[in-house]
Write a protein that holds these residues in place. Structure first.
Motif, PDB file in Angstrom:
ATOM      1  N   LEU A   1      -1.753 -12.288 -14.688  1.00 45.33           N
ATOM      2  CA  LEU A   1      -2.934 -11.724 -14.026  1.00 45.33           C
ATOM      3  C   LEU A   1      -2.906 -12.007 -12.526  1.00 45.33           C
ATOM      4  N   VAL A   2      -2.394 -13.177 -12.151  1.00 48.20           N
ATOM      5  CA  VAL A   2      -2.263 -13.505 -10.724  1.00 48.20           C
ATOM      6  C   VAL A   2      -1.271 -12.551 -10.070  1.00 48.20           C
ATOM      7  N   ALA A   3      -0.177 -12.265 -10.764  1.00 47.80           N
ATOM      8  CA  ALA A   3       0.822 -11.342 -10.225  1.00 47.80           C
ATOM      9  C   ALA A   3       0.234  -9.949 -10.038  1.00 47.80           C
ATOM     10  N   VAL A   4      -0.504  -9.481 -11.042  1.00 47.85           N
ATOM     11  CA  VAL A   4      -1.113  -8.156 -10.955  1.00 47.85           C
ATOM     12  C   VAL A   4      -2.136  -8.111  -9.824  1.00 47.85           C
ATOM     13  N   ALA A   5      -2.974  -9.156  -9.736  1.00 50.52           N
ATOM     14  CA  ALA A   5      -3.973  -9.200  -8.676  1.00 50.52           C
ATOM     15  C   ALA A   5      -3.308  -9.245  -7.300  1.00 50.52           C
ATOM     16  N   SER A   6      -2.210  -9.991  -7.172  1.00 48.10           N
ATOM     17  CA  SER A   6      -1.496 -10.066  -5.895  1.00 48.10           C
ATOM     18  C   SER A   6      -0.940  -8.705  -5.492  1.00 48.10           C
ATOM     19  N   LEU A   7      -0.382  -7.981  -6.465  1.00 49.71           N
ATOM     20  CA  LEU A   7       0.128  -6.638  -6.182  1.00 49.71           C
ATOM     21  C   LEU A   7      -1.002  -5.696  -5.772  1.00 49.71           C
ATOM     22  N   ALA A   8      -2.161  -5.835  -6.416  1.00 54.11           N
ATOM     23  CA  ALA A   8      -3.298  -4.981  -6.069  1.00 54.11           C
ATOM     24  C   ALA A   8      -3.776  -5.254  -4.652  1.00 54.11           C
ATOM     25  N   VAL A   9      -3.884  -6.535  -4.279  1.00 49.00           N
ATOM     26  CA  VAL A   9      -4.312  -6.889  -2.925  1.00 49.00           C
ATOM     27  C   VAL A   9      -3.298  -6.403  -1.897  1.00 49.00           C
ATOM     28  N   ALA A  10      -2.006  -6.565  -2.198  1.00 46.02           N
ATOM     29  CA  ALA A  10      -0.968  -6.090  -1.289  1.00 46.02           C
ATOM     30  C   ALA A  10      -1.043  -4.580  -1.115  1.00 46.02           C
ATOM     31  N   SER A  11      -1.335  -3.865  -2.185  1.00 45.57           N
ATOM     32  CA  SER A  11      -1.448  -2.407  -2.107  1.00 45.57           C
ATOM     33  C   SER A  11      -2.636  -1.991  -1.247  1.00 45.57           C
ATOM     34  N   ILE A  12      -3.768  -2.695  -1.401  1.00 46.18           N
ATOM     35  CA  ILE A  12      -4.953  -2.375  -0.598  1.00 46.18           C
ATOM     36  C   ILE A  12      -4.675  -2.606   0.882  1.00 46.18           C
ATOM     37  N   LEU A  13      -4.101  -3.758   1.214  1.00 48.98           N
ATOM     38  CA  LEU A  13      -3.795  -4.059   2.617  1.00 48.98           C
ATOM     39  C   LEU A  13      -2.781  -3.069   3.195  1.00 48.98           C
ATOM     40  N   THR A  14      -1.786  -2.705   2.405  1.00 45.48           N
ATOM     41  CA  THR A  14      -0.779  -1.747   2.876  1.00 45.48           C
ATOM     42  C   THR A  14      -1.408  -0.396   3.165  1.00 45.48           C
ATOM     43  N   TYR A  15      -2.252   0.072   2.266  1.00 42.95           N
ATOM     44  CA  TYR A  15      -2.907   1.371   2.465  1.00 42.95           C
ATOM     45  C   TYR A  15      -3.793   1.348   3.706  1.00 42.95           C
ATOM     46  N   GLN A  16      -4.592   0.291   3.854  1.00 43.83           N
ATOM     47  CA  GLN A  16      -5.470   0.208   5.019  1.00 43.83           C
ATOM     48  C   GLN A  16      -4.663   0.158   6.315  1.00 43.83           C
ATOM     49  N   ALA A  17      -3.585  -0.610   6.318  1.00 42.31           N
ATOM     50  CA  ALA A  17      -2.759  -0.723   7.520  1.00 42.31           C
ATOM     51  C   ALA A  17      -2.121   0.613   7.876  1.00 42.31           C
ATOM     52  N   VAL A  18      -1.628   1.335   6.878  1.00 40.57           N
ATOM     53  CA  VAL A  18      -0.988   2.629   7.132  1.00 40.57           C
ATOM     54  C   VAL A  18      -1.993   3.638   7.683  1.00 40.57           C
TER      55      VAL A  18
ATOM     56  N   MET B   1      -9.486 -19.672   2.137  1.00 39.71           N
ATOM     57  CA  MET B   1      -8.460 -18.674   2.329  1.00 39.71           C
ATOM     58  C   MET B   1      -8.856 -17.331   1.707  1.00 39.71           C
ATOM     59  N   LEU B   2      -9.427 -17.433   0.492  1.00 41.97           N
ATOM     60  CA  LEU B   2      -9.853 -16.211  -0.167  1.00 41.97           C
ATOM     61  C   LEU B   2     -10.940 -15.501   0.628  1.00 41.97           C
ATOM     62  N   LEU B   3     -11.831 -16.262   1.235  1.00 42.56           N
ATOM     63  CA  LEU B   3     -12.886 -15.674   2.067  1.00 42.56           C
ATOM     64  C   LEU B   3     -12.290 -15.026   3.315  1.00 42.56           C
ATOM     65  N   ALA B   4     -11.269 -15.649   3.887  1.00 41.19           N
ATOM     66  CA  ALA B   4     -10.608 -15.076   5.064  1.00 41.19           C
ATOM     67  C   ALA B   4      -9.951 -13.747   4.715  1.00 41.19           C
ATOM     68  N   LEU B   5      -9.302 -13.696   3.562  1.00 38.69           N
ATOM     69  CA  LEU B   5      -8.675 -12.451   3.128  1.00 38.69           C
ATOM     70  C   LEU B   5      -9.727 -11.381   2.873  1.00 38.69           C
ATOM     71  N   LEU B   6     -10.817 -11.754   2.247  1.00 36.05           N
ATOM     72  CA  LEU B   6     -11.895 -10.799   1.997  1.00 36.05           C
ATOM     73  C   LEU B   6     -12.459 -10.262   3.309  1.00 36.05           C
ATOM     74  N   ALA B   7     -12.628 -11.160   4.290  1.00 41.91           N
ATOM     75  CA  ALA B   7     -13.128 -10.732   5.602  1.00 41.91           C
ATOM     76  C   ALA B   7     -12.166  -9.751   6.264  1.00 41.91           C
ATOM     77  N   LEU B   8     -10.847 -10.013   6.126  1.00 46.35           N
ATOM     78  CA  LEU B   8      -9.849  -9.114   6.702  1.00 46.35           C
ATOM     79  C   LEU B   8      -9.923  -7.733   6.069  1.00 46.35           C
ATOM     80  N   ILE B   9     -10.016  -7.690   4.741  1.00 46.04           N
ATOM     81  CA  ILE B   9     -10.080  -6.400   4.042  1.00 46.04           C
ATOM     82  C   ILE B   9     -11.349  -5.641   4.426  1.00 46.04           C
ATOM     83  N   LEU B  10     -12.477  -6.352   4.496  1.00 46.09           N
ATOM     84  CA  LEU B  10     -13.735  -5.704   4.868  1.00 46.09           C
ATOM     85  C   LEU B  10     -13.704  -5.209   6.310  1.00 46.09           C
TER      86      LEU B  10
END
Length: 577
Positions: A411-428, A1-10
Motif C-alpha cells: 500500500l505504501v508503494a501504491v500510495a508513493s506511485l500515486a503521489v509521484a503521478s500527481i506531482l508529475t502531472y502538476q509539474a508538467v 514532512m507529510l504536511l510539507a508535501l501536502l502544502a506543496l501539492i495544494l
C-alpha cells in the motif's frame, strides 16, 4: 514532512487554478502545428554558403526552442530550412522565424505622413504630432534612481513595438484601446505626422507640394526621390528589408503612420550583447531591455549626445528593426551606460518574442517562405491512446506485484506511485503554461517509465528495513529509522547518477531529445521529493499501528517472512506488544 508535501501539492494546484491551466501542452505529434520551409535569398542570386545556413539554423532553433522544451524542430533540407513548431498558427511562426532581427539606431533626418506622394496631398489630422515626439503632456521624467544625464522624451503614442527609452526612465504609457484581433492593441490618441517647416510650424495644408517645408539638407538626392515615392500604407511596409548600415535609409513606421529619412546607422545590431523582457515596476507595462557591448555603449552615448541640440525632427533617434522604424523618440540629453529599453503596448508574448529575436541574433540571410503547412495531430492522438493504454497496463502490473509481494507494505508503494503521478502531472502542466514545455509521445512514455525510479527507491528502503528485522534484534520502529539512514544514501547516489545523465543529455542534445532529458531529470527530482517527504514518513506512521508492529500475516512483516531460517528451525522476530 507529510504536511510539507501536502502544502506543496495544494500550492501547485492553486497555481494551476489561478492560471486556469489544467491540461498539459502537447508537441507537434499530439497537438499539430505549423511546418514552414524557408528558402534563402542572396543579393547575388548564388547559393548560400553552408556556414551561413548552419548559423541560420542555430539562430532559428534558439528562437523557436531556446529552452529545449517546446519540441520544435529545425533542420536543413538541401539549401532550405524546414521548421516545425507545435501548437502555433502560421502567422505567429512566420513572424517569429522569418525576420532577420537586424537592429539599427539611426538619426532621423526627415519625416512625412505615410501616404504623402508627389502631387498628392496627404490626409492627416488637424493637429498632427511627429511619431516619437512628445505631446504637451507626454514628457518623460527620470526615476529616483536615474542619472541626471539620462533623459529622453519618448512618444506617448507608442506602436505595438513600442518606444525606446533609457533604462533609467519610467514614463507612463497611455492605456491601449480594446482589441479583439489577438494582436497588441495600439494606444489611443495617436496622430499621423505631417511635414514641418524649418521653423517647426506645420506646412501650409493648401500647398500643392506635400513635402513643402521638409528639410532635406545633407540628404542624398537619390534617397530624397526614394522617400517621396515611398508608400507606407502597404501591408508589409518593408518588413524584413536588409538595410545597408553605411548608407542613408528610407523606412516606414511600424504602425504605418509615418515615413522617415534616416542617417547612416550610429549603432548596429551586432553591438547588442543581450535582451530580456519584463514588467516595469513603475508603469506596470511590459518592456524589452537591450544591453550593448562596450563599443556599442560608447556609440549609443555619442549619438544621443550629438543630436540633443538638433532641430526637430533631427533630434529624434530611430530604432530600426528589420527595415521598419519601431520607435523614434526625441533625445534631450546623452544616455550613457550601454542600456536602452523598448516599451509600448506590449503583451507578455510580444515582449518575449522581440527579446528572443534580439538576444539570439540576426539571421545571416534573408528568407522567403516557399511552403507553409498546417500539421494534423490525428495520427498522434491514436498513438497517444495506445501509449497511455500500455502505460496503464504496466502500472497495474506493478501495483499488483507490489501488493502480492509486500502485502500491507505494498500500500505504501501504491500510495508513493500515486503521489509521484500527481506531482508529475502538476509539474508538467505548470511548466507547459509558464515555460512552454510540450509533451510528445516519447516524453509521455518516458515519464511513465521514469515512475519506475520511484518504485526502485522504495524497494531499496523496504528491503533494507526487512534486513534489519531479519536480524531478530530490532523492532519495527527501530528498523524503520536504522534502515532509512542506510537506504537514503543508496537512493541519493542512484538518483544523482540519473540526474547527471539527464543534465548532460539536456545540454548536449537538441530538439525532442533535450525535452526527453528534461522530463527524465524532472521525474528524478520528484522521486527524491516523494521518498523523503512521503514514503519514509508514511512508513514511520504505519510502524505505530499494531497491524504492522505486531507482524500481522498480511502486513508483509510477519515472522514467517522476516525469518532467515527454514521453517523447522525458525527464530522468533521481536514484535512490539
Amino acid at each position: 514532512m507529510l504536511l510539507a508535501l501536502l502544502a506543496l501539492i495544494l500550492a501547485m494546484g492553486a497555481t494551476m487554478a489561478l492560471q486556469r491551466a489544467f491540461v498539459p501542452k502537447y508537441a507537434l505529434d499530439l497537438a499539430g502545428g505549423t511546418t514552414v520551409t524557408l528558402s534563402p535569398v542572396t543579393q547575388s542570386g548564388a547559393a548560400p554558403s553552408q556556414e551561413s545556413l548552419d548559423l541560420a539554423v542555430n539562430i532559428i532553433r534558439e528562437r523557436v526552442n531556446g529552452t529545449g522544451l517546446s519540441d520544435a524542430d529545425v533542420a536543413k533540407s538541401g539549401d532550405n530550412i524546414v521548421i516545425s513548431v507545435p501548437g502555433a498558427g502560421t502567422e505567429a511562426v512566420v513572424k517569429l522565424i522569418g525576420t532577420t532581427a537586424e537592429l539599427r539606431f539611426r538619426q532621423v533626418l526627415a519625416v512625412a505622413p505615410a501616404n504623402a506622394m508627389p502631387g498628392k496631398l496627404p490626409t492627416a489630422p488637424a493637429t498632427p504630432v511627429p511619431s516619437g515626439s512628445p505631446s504637451p503632456t507626454g514628457s518623460a521624467k527620470p526615476s529616483s534612481t536615474a542619472k541626471p544625464s539620462s533623459t529622453a522624451k519618448p512618444a506617448p503614442t507608442g506602436t505595438p513595438a513600442g518606444r525606446a527609452l533609457s533604462s533609467a526612465l519610467t514614463a507612463p504609457t497611455p492605456a491601449p484601446s480594446a482589441s479583439g484581433s489577438g494582436k497588441p492593441a495600439k494606444p489611443s490618441g495617436g496622430a499621423t505626422p505631417q511635414p514641418t517647416a524649418p521653423s517647426g510650424q506645420p506646412a501650409d495644408p493648401a500647398s500643392e507640394d506635400p513635402f513643402a517645408g521638409v528639410d532635406f539638407t545633407g540628404v542624398d538626392p537619390a534617397v530624397v526621390e526614394q522617400f517621396k515615392k515611398l508608400d507606407c500604407t502597404k501591408k508589409d511596409r518593408g518588413q524584413g528589408a536588409q538595410d545597408d548600415p553605411n548608407k542613408q535609409f528610407v523606412a516606414c513606421s511600424d504602425d504605418g503612420a509615418a515615413k522617415y529619412v534616416l542617417e547612416k546607422a550610429a549603432v548596429k545590431g551586432t553591438e547588442v550583447s543581450g535582451a530580456s523582457s519584463g514588467v516595469d515596476s513603475t508603469t506596470g507595462e511590459w518592456v524589452v531591455s537591450v544591453n550593448f557591448k562596450s563599443q556599442g555603449a560608447s556609440q549609443f552615448s555619442q549619438i544621443t549626445g550629438q543630436i540633443t541640440s538638433a532641430p526637430q525632427p533631427r533630434n529624434q533617434l530611430a530604432m530600426v528593426l528589420d527595415g521598419v522604424v519601431i520607435s523614434a523618440p526625441v533625445i534631450e540629453e546623452p544616455i550613457p551606460g550601454g542600456q536602452a529599453r523598448i516599451s509600448g503596448s506590449f503583451t507578455q508574448k510580444t515582449a518575449g518574442d522581440l527579446a528572443n529575436q534580439l538576444k539570439y541574433g540576426a539571421l545571416p540571410l534573408k528568407f522567403q517562405q516557399s511552403s507553409i503547412e498546417e500539421v494534423s495531430s490525428t495520427l498522434g492522438s491514436d498513438q497517444l491512446q495506445g501509449g497511455l493504454l500500455a502505460g496503464g497496463i504496466g502500472l497495474i502490473l506493478v501495483v499488483l506485484y507490489s501488493l502480492l509481494y509486500y502485502r500491507g507494505l505494498g500500500l505504501v508503494a501504491v500510495a508513493s506511485l500515486a503521489v509521484a503521478s500527481i506531482l508529475t502531472y502538476q509539474a508538467v502542466v505548470l511548466l507547459g503554461h509558464n515555460a512552454n514545455f510540450r509533451l510528445s509521445l516519447p516524453h509521455i512514455i518516458g515519464l511513465i517509465v521514469s515512475i519506475g525510479i520511484t518504485a526502485d527507491s522504495f524497494i531499496v528502503y523496504f528491503e533494507r528495513m526487512r534486513d534489519e528485522m531479519k536480524e531478530g534484534r530490532r523492532s519495527l520502529r527501530v528498523a524503520v529509522e536504522v534502515a532509512w539512514v542506510r537506504a537514503r544514501r543508496t537512493i541519493l547516489i542512484a538518483d544523482a547518477v540519473m540526474f547527471i545523465a539527464a543534465l548532460v543529455l539536456y545540454f548536449l542534445a537538441v530538439g525532442g531529445v533535450a525535452g526527453f532529458a528534461f522530463a527524465m531529470g524532472l521525474t528524478t527530482l520528484i522521486d527524491i521529493a516523494v521518498v523523503f517527504l512521503f514514503t519514509k514518513p508514511f512508513v514511520a506512521a504505519l510502524a505505530k499501528l499494531s497491524f504492522f508492529a505486531k507482524g500481522h500475516r498480511l502486513s508483509g512483516l510477519d515472522a514467517e517472512r522476516m525469518s532467515r531460517e527454514p521453517s523447522d528451525v525458525r527464530t522468533t522476530v521481536p514484535q512490539e506488544g
